[in-house]
Enzyme design. Structure first.
Site, short mmCIF file in Angstrom:
data_model
loop_
_atom_site.label_atom_id
_atom_site.label_comp_id
_atom_site.label_asym_id
_atom_site.label_seq_id
_atom_site.Cartn_x
_atom_site.Cartn_y
_atom_site.Cartn_z
N SER A 168 0.83 -1.21 0.00
CA SER A 168 0.00 0.00 0.00
C SER A 168 0.86 1.26 0.00
CB SER A 168 -0.92 0.03 1.22
OG SER A 168 -0.16 0.29 2.40
N ASP A 204 -1.60 -1.21 -3.58
CA ASP A 204 -2.92 -1.06 -2.97
C ASP A 204 -3.12 0.36 -2.44
OD1 ASP A 204 -5.42 -2.05 -1.94
OD2 ASP A 204 -4.50 -2.12 0.05
N HIS A 205 -4.35 0.87 -2.59
CA HIS A 205 -4.74 2.18 -2.05
C HIS A 205 -3.73 3.28 -2.39
CE1 HIS A 205 -8.49 1.50 -0.01
NE2 HIS A 205 -8.03 0.37 0.50
N ASP A 258 -6.88 4.96 -5.73
CA ASP A 258 -7.89 5.33 -4.75
C ASP A 258 -8.15 6.83 -4.78
OD1 ASP A 258 -9.60 5.60 -2.65
OD2 ASP A 258 -8.26 4.78 -1.13
N HIS A 290 -12.25 -0.83 7.27
CA HIS A 290 -10.81 -0.98 7.41
C HIS A 290 -10.38 -0.95 8.87
CE1 HIS A 290 -10.98 0.44 3.18
NE2 HIS A 290 -9.91 -0.33 3.04
N GLY A 328 -11.36 -4.31 3.90
CA GLY A 328 -11.66 -4.37 5.32
C GLY A 328 -12.11 -5.74 5.79
N SER A 341 -10.57 -8.11 7.44
CA SER A 341 -10.08 -8.64 8.71
C SER A 341 -11.16 -8.63 9.79
CB SER A 341 -8.87 -7.83 9.20
OG SER A 341 -7.76 -8.03 8.35
N ASN A 349 -9.53 -8.49 0.35
CA ASN A 349 -8.35 -7.83 0.90
C ASN A 349 -8.27 -8.02 2.42
OD1 ASN A 349 -8.14 -6.87 -1.70
ND2 ASN A 349 -7.86 -4.73 -1.10
#
Length: 291
Positions: free
Chosen positions: A50, A84-85, A106, A178, A207, A209, A228
């Protein structure tokens, strides 16, 4: 094995009706743990770097990307490297120059029309270089540190955004957030199915997790192709380091506690790889408490 590309892994997951897990990499130990878990499971995987991770490493993307790419090339399973992002257009270009074949651009913090314009511009640039682009419509909760369960992506707007920008995959807001450290998120599976039917490109769940195993399984069944995961590995890493140092405060050699952290992350990643792929897991939800 030659490193895979994200486009192929996500396309195959979508066609097969299962998901592919994409894990965020902060340190070399993260990447090693992810590859170890994927090889043990015999499953493909995406390693994500990221913009925040690049900033942590001094703003230079090349060293971390080179290390992650070397591991992906040597992996015994298909492994792709993904940015990422990324909000910085300069970083996106630098990552592509370093060999990255897929990016998540993003611009979701911008108003809708500005998001469309910025994303479309970067998609044109990336596609001219054979680079696959993921984008995000509507800010997924949690970027401001707060769980935002009310944020949702409207299917009609998602379809219009995809058509206007030409993106290859779309991250949507369906109830995840997230940086969650508890697995308490509840997803809108009916909305996922509506988005799947409205949008011609693969859907991405950010998000993850904070999403329990069965919610993840249902999300993939409803249409999520790329899942992700970031905080899960950090929870496992930090917990193992705390435990190791607590058991022996005299330890000074970082290999003594980083080995434990790497093993813990591999365990968390392995469990989630199986869940996202739709395989049964022996430990049930309890095995994923740190995931």
């Amino acid at each position: 094995m030659t490193a895979a590309v994200t486009a192929e892994l996500v396309t195959a997951a979508r066609a097969g009706g299962h998901g592919v897990a994409a894990f965020n990499v902060i340190t070399l130990e993260h990447a090693e743990a992810i590859i170890t878990a994927a090889e043990a499971a015999g499953l493909p995987v995406i390693l994500q770097v990221s913009e925040n991770a690049v900033a942590f490493h001094g703003g230079r993307p090349e060293p971390l990307l080179a290390a992650v790419a070397a591991l992906a090339h040597a992996a015994g399973v298909p492994a792709a490297v993904h940015l990422d992002h990324v909000e910085s257009e300069d970083l996106l270009r630098a990552g592509v120059a370093a060999g990255v074949r897929s990016v998540m651009f993003d611009a979701s913090k911008l108003p809708y029309e500005q998001n469309v314009a910025a994303t479309a511009r970067m998609v044109r640039w990336a596609h001219a270089r054979d680079v696959w682009v993921e984008a995000e419509l509507g800010e997924v909760g949690g970027k401001d540190g707060a769980h935002a369960p009310g944020v949702r992506t409207e299917p009609a707007e998602a379809a219009a955004f995809t058509a206007a920008t030409g993106v290859d995959a779309l991250a949507v807001a369906v109830g995840s957030s997230h940086a969650m450290t508890e697995r308490t998120a509840r997803l809108d599976h009916e909305l996922i199915a509506r988005l799947r039917d409205a949008v011609p490109v693969p859907l991405v769940l950010h998000g993850s997790s904070g999403v329990p195993d069965e919610e993840l399984r249902a999300a993939v069944a409803a249409g999520m192709a790329k899942v992700n995961i970031g905080t899960a590995l950090n929870i496992a890493f930090t917990g193992a380091v705390r435990e190791r140092l607590g058991a022996d405060p005299a330890v000074v050699d970082p290999r003594r506690y980083l080995r434990a952290a790497r093993e813990a992350m591999a365990g968390a990643a392995g469990h989630l790889l199986e869940v996202v792929a739709g395989r049964p897991t022996g430990g049930g939800q309890g095995a994923g408490r740190t995931a």
